[in-house]
Design a protein around this motif. Structure first.
Motif, PDB file in Angstrom:
ATOM      1  N   THR A 125      -3.365  -1.429  -8.925  1.00  0.00           N
ATOM      2  CA  THR A 125      -3.198  -1.009  -7.361  1.00  0.00           C
ATOM      3  C   THR A 125      -4.301  -1.332  -6.886  1.00  0.00           C
ATOM      4  OG1 THR A 125      -2.699   1.100  -8.396  1.00  0.00           O
ATOM      5  CG2 THR A 125      -1.894   0.606  -6.106  1.00  0.00           C
ATOM      6  N   GLU A 183      -4.390  -8.380  -1.386  1.00  0.00           N
ATOM      7  CA  GLU A 183      -3.814  -8.124   0.179  1.00  0.00           C
ATOM      8  C   GLU A 183      -4.824  -8.459   1.088  1.00  0.00           C
ATOM      9  OE1 GLU A 183       0.299  -5.452  -0.176  1.00  0.00           O
ATOM     10  OE2 GLU A 183      -1.816  -4.203   0.143  1.00  0.00           O
ATOM     11  N   HIS A 201      -0.874  -4.162   9.003  1.00  0.00           N
ATOM     12  CA  HIS A 201      -0.261  -4.642   7.630  1.00  0.00           C
ATOM     13  C   HIS A 201       1.123  -4.962   7.914  1.00  0.00           C
ATOM     14  CE1 HIS A 201       0.908  -3.828   3.584  1.00  0.00           C
ATOM     15  NE2 HIS A 201      -0.218  -3.703   3.116  1.00  0.00           N
ATOM     16  N   GLN A 234       3.746  -4.350   5.877  1.00  0.00           N
ATOM     17  CA  GLN A 234       4.664  -3.351   5.531  1.00  0.00           C
ATOM     18  C   GLN A 234       4.343  -2.058   5.977  1.00  0.00           C
ATOM     19  OE1 GLN A 234       3.857  -5.465   2.649  1.00  0.00           O
ATOM     20  NE2 GLN A 234       5.459  -6.832   3.504  1.00  0.00           N
ATOM     21  N   ARG A 235       2.842  -1.581   5.896  1.00  0.00           N
ATOM     22  CA  ARG A 235       2.480  -0.222   6.178  1.00  0.00           C
ATOM     23  C   ARG A 235       2.118   0.004   7.481  1.00  0.00           C
ATOM     24  NH1 ARG A 235      -1.682   1.258   2.209  1.00  0.00           N
ATOM     25  NH2 ARG A 235      -2.016  -1.030   1.612  1.00  0.00           N
ATOM     26  N   LEU A 290      -3.235   0.272   9.963  1.00  0.00           N
ATOM     27  CA  LEU A 290      -4.033   0.809   8.933  1.00  0.00           C
ATOM     28  C   LEU A 290      -5.517   0.792   9.612  1.00  0.00           C
ATOM     29  CD1 LEU A 290      -3.251  -0.369   5.605  1.00  0.00           C
ATOM     30  CD2 LEU A 290      -2.140   1.338   6.668  1.00  0.00           C
TER      31      LEU A 290
END
Ligand code: C2E
Ligand code: MG
Ligand code: MG
Ligand code: MG
Length: 268
Positions: A23, A30, A66, A68-69, A72
């Motif tokens: 992760t 990323e 981000h 997808q998220r 942030l």
């Protein structure tokens, strides 16, 4: 891999550390892409003069848009920028965006302060690059301000000192961020070219109801003024906090009461 005793009686469970590693590696990859693809953006939080609540400047706060998220906050990714090898690149892109913002808003005379980590300063080229960008865009040096936390200065060697002296001599003010939370702020105030302090929001949140917090805030303000330093209080959420601060010698303030960080900053 390490072995851990599981809750179950006498059972040994094998914990696979490579899971976490995977992760972390994904995040690092990323982050590298984010830097390359311009997903890191600067938002601006207003800083006001507490006497009349007009906006005098902004703090630049980095965010990661981000794919997808969503948006942030720095807490989610700044701790990983060093391992991802993008600390210097991130610092540079923040400076670039801020200098462009300053060039666009020359007529307002407002300043923007930028958070700088020790990793960025330790690279040895930070001050030179920053000053070059300012002059290339014809931005007055005093409109860009550098914020450093005391913790980032703890391991500061002569190289960091040199960078700070270079910036300060060129007219870039240096602020001590999260003031009051470190172990030896007085030493930094004495030894480094510090133009002002930013009171940590943990103190702001205690006033006006906690009398001890109040006395500390008053004393820290008096100390900063005695040293002819600019005083800025962070994390102001309530009108009573702003009142206490303005009546106890804190000149500038920042916090949700006046506005959160936004991509296009509020005017006021
Ligand atoms: P900081 O420099 O102390 O910034 C203040 C933080 O407080 C920001 O969090 C801001 O959004 C938040 N804040 C502002 N007003 C209020 C308020 O009224 N109440 C509360 N509870 N919070 C408030 P953010 O944006 O999450 O940034 C966290 C930290 O990340 C910053 O703390 C700074 O140390 C670091 N940081 C942000 N941008 C950069 C950057 O471009 N470079 C580096 N090296 N560090 C950055
Ligand atoms: Mg700051
Ligand atoms: Mg702070
Ligand atoms: Mg802070």
């Amino acid at each position: 891999l390490y072995r851990a005793k599981a809750a179950g009686r006498g059972r040994t469970e094998v914990y696979d550390a490579s899971m976490e590693l995977a992760t972390a590696t994904t995040l690092q990859r990323e982050l590298q892409q984010a830097v390359a693809q311009g997903e890191l953006v600067v938002h601006y939080q207003p800083i006001v003069d507490l006497s009349d609540v007009h906006v005098v400047g902004y703090e630049a706060l980095v965010r990661w848009q981000h794919p997808q998220r969503g948006l942030l906050l720095p807490g989610a990714f700044l701790p990983h920028i060093q391992e991802a090898g993008v600390a210097v690149a991130l610092g540079q892109l923040v400076v670039t965006q801020v200098v462009e913002f300053l060039a666009r808003t020359e007529d307002t005379g407002r300043w923007v302060s930028v958070n700088v980590s020790a990793d960025q300063l330790g690279d040895g080229e930070f001050a030179t690059r920053l000053l070059q960008e300012l002059s290339r865009h014809r931005v007055t040096a005093g409109r860009l301000v550098v914020e450093l936390t005391e913790s980032s200065l703890v391991a500061s060697g002569t190289r960091i000192r040199h960078e700070l002296t270079q910036l300060s001599a060129a007219g870039v003010p240096i602020l001590l961020d999260d003031f009051g939370t470190g172990v030896s702020p007085l030493q930094y105030l004495r030894d480094l070219p510090v133009a002002g302090v930013k009171l940590d929001m943990s103190f702001t949140s205690g006033i006006p109801h906690d009398p001890t917090a109040g006395r500390v805030v008053r004393a820290l303000g008096a100390l900063a003024r005695e040293l002819a330093m600019v005083t800025i209080a962070e994390g102001i959420e309530h009108e009573e906090q702003a009142d206490f601060l303005r009546h106890n010698g804190w000149r500038y303030g920042q916090g949700w009461l006046f506005g959160a960080a936004q991509e296009v900053p509020s005017e006021r």
